[in-house]
Write an enzyme that holds these catalytic residues in place. Structure first.
Site, mmCIF file in Angstrom:
data_model
loop_
_atom_site.group_PDB
_atom_site.id
_atom_site.type_symbol
_atom_site.label_atom_id
_atom_site.label_comp_id
_atom_site.label_asym_id
_atom_site.label_seq_id
_atom_site.Cartn_x
_atom_site.Cartn_y
_atom_site.Cartn_z
ATOM 1 N N SER A 1 0.854 -1.213 -0.118
ATOM 2 C CA SER A 1 0.053 0.035 -0.065
ATOM 3 C C SER A 1 0.915 1.102 0.128
ATOM 4 O O SER A 1 1.829 1.425 -0.955
ATOM 5 C CB SER A 1 -0.927 0.029 1.292
ATOM 6 O OG SER A 1 -1.890 0.796 1.137
ATOM 7 N N HIS B 1 -2.268 -0.666 -4.628
ATOM 8 C CA HIS B 1 -3.836 -0.852 -4.829
ATOM 9 C C HIS B 1 -4.355 0.461 -4.799
ATOM 10 O O HIS B 1 -3.756 1.530 -4.592
ATOM 11 C CB HIS B 1 -4.167 -1.887 -3.652
ATOM 12 C CG HIS B 1 -4.265 -1.240 -2.347
ATOM 13 N ND1 HIS B 1 -5.284 -1.332 -1.404
ATOM 14 C CD2 HIS B 1 -3.449 -0.279 -1.654
ATOM 15 C CE1 HIS B 1 -5.134 -0.814 -0.311
ATOM 16 N NE2 HIS B 1 -3.947 0.214 -0.409
#
Length: 277
Positions: free
Chosen positions: A112, A135
């Site tokens: 992330s 993501h």
């Protein structure tokens, strides 16, 4: 030479506590190491939110850099499950502005927003058994349809910033559409697999310990080996013994009764020691 920079934060009782530290390791007179071995926080953490010693926020990183003297090379080590989008972007910008050559080592995981911080490196090294995950940014909001649309616009803006950051390290010929597609799909790859898309170096297997994060339950495609990590359990007997030890003087007849607020504070201190609050 090494220096310890203690990180301070007020607890729920408005008392200053040391919540962690950054060890500034000067391997030479011109080199220092910075480690991200926890979640990434923003500067606007409420006192109710968890803050573990390994976690980092932008101010922690700025304080670290302010302590350095004559350093021209910084080694950044990452083993993080992610965290705050805005906190991570701020950390990326702080590192990019610093006048030093930065080498990033993904020791186990850069997931992330931690993968965005990794992009601050002039050189990025990911072992063949380490992973990086990219993501779509996410958030929690409450309100009517207008509030939801506004939040969606904010998230879309964050994704554009993140995409542009990744594009600074893509290989020639890799398009923004390709990276954006990987972002949308929540993509986990090891160092060798990411080398197809990013200008990174792949090293031999890492010996990093398993990564723990509060954000793992928010990911759709979390690898099984991360799901299998044992979760910390509260041992009530141990907790009871520690409370009794802290308050043993209260059992003596000549000792005044411990006020209820003191009991609560001591219990809270124990839970903080166990990293449960």
């Amino acid at each position: 030479m090494a220096k310890i920079l203690e990180l301070q934060k007020k607890d729920k009782y408005n008392k200053e506590r040391t919540v962690g530290s950054i060890e500034i390791k000067n391997q030479t007179e011109t080199t220092a190491d910075l480690c991200f071995f926890g979640d990434i926080n923003s500067e606007s953490l409420g006192e109710w939110q968890k803050y573990y010693p390994e976690d980092k926020a932008p101010k922690d990183v700025q304080d670290f850099l302010d302590q350095l003297e004559g350093v021209s090379k910084i080694n950044v080590h990452i083993n993080s499950g992610g965290g705050s989008v805005f906190g991570g972007i701020a950390i990326y910008n702080i590192l990019k502005r610093y006048d030093a050559e930065i080498t990033v080592y993904v020791e186990g995981l850069a997931a992330s927003i931690a993968s965005v911080i990794a992009m601050a490196g002039d050189k990025i090294i990911i072992p063949e058994n380490a992973q990086m995950m990219i993501h779509k940014p996410s958030s929690v909001t409450w309100g009517n349809a207008d509030d939801m649309r506004k939040e969606a616009d904010i998230l879309d803006g964050c994704q554009k910033v993140i995409l542009n950051t990744y594009m600074q390290h893509t290989k020639e010929g890799v398009t923004a559409e390709e990276i954006d597609s990987l972002i949308n799909a929540e993509t986990w790859k090891n160092g060798k697999e990411w080398q197809e898309f990013f200008d990174i170096e792949v090293s031999e297997k890492s010996q990093a310990t398993a990564c723990k994060s509060e954000y793992f339950d928010k990911y759709n495609h979390l690898p099984d080996k991360l799901k299998e990590q044992p979760q910390q359990q509260i041992n009530i007997d141990d907790l009871a013994e520690r409370v009794a030890e802290k308050l043993k003087d209260a059992t003596q007849p000549e000792t005044p009764k411990v006020p209820e607020n003191d009991v609560k504070q001591k219990t809270a201190e124990i839970l903080e020691d166990l990293e449960l609050i």
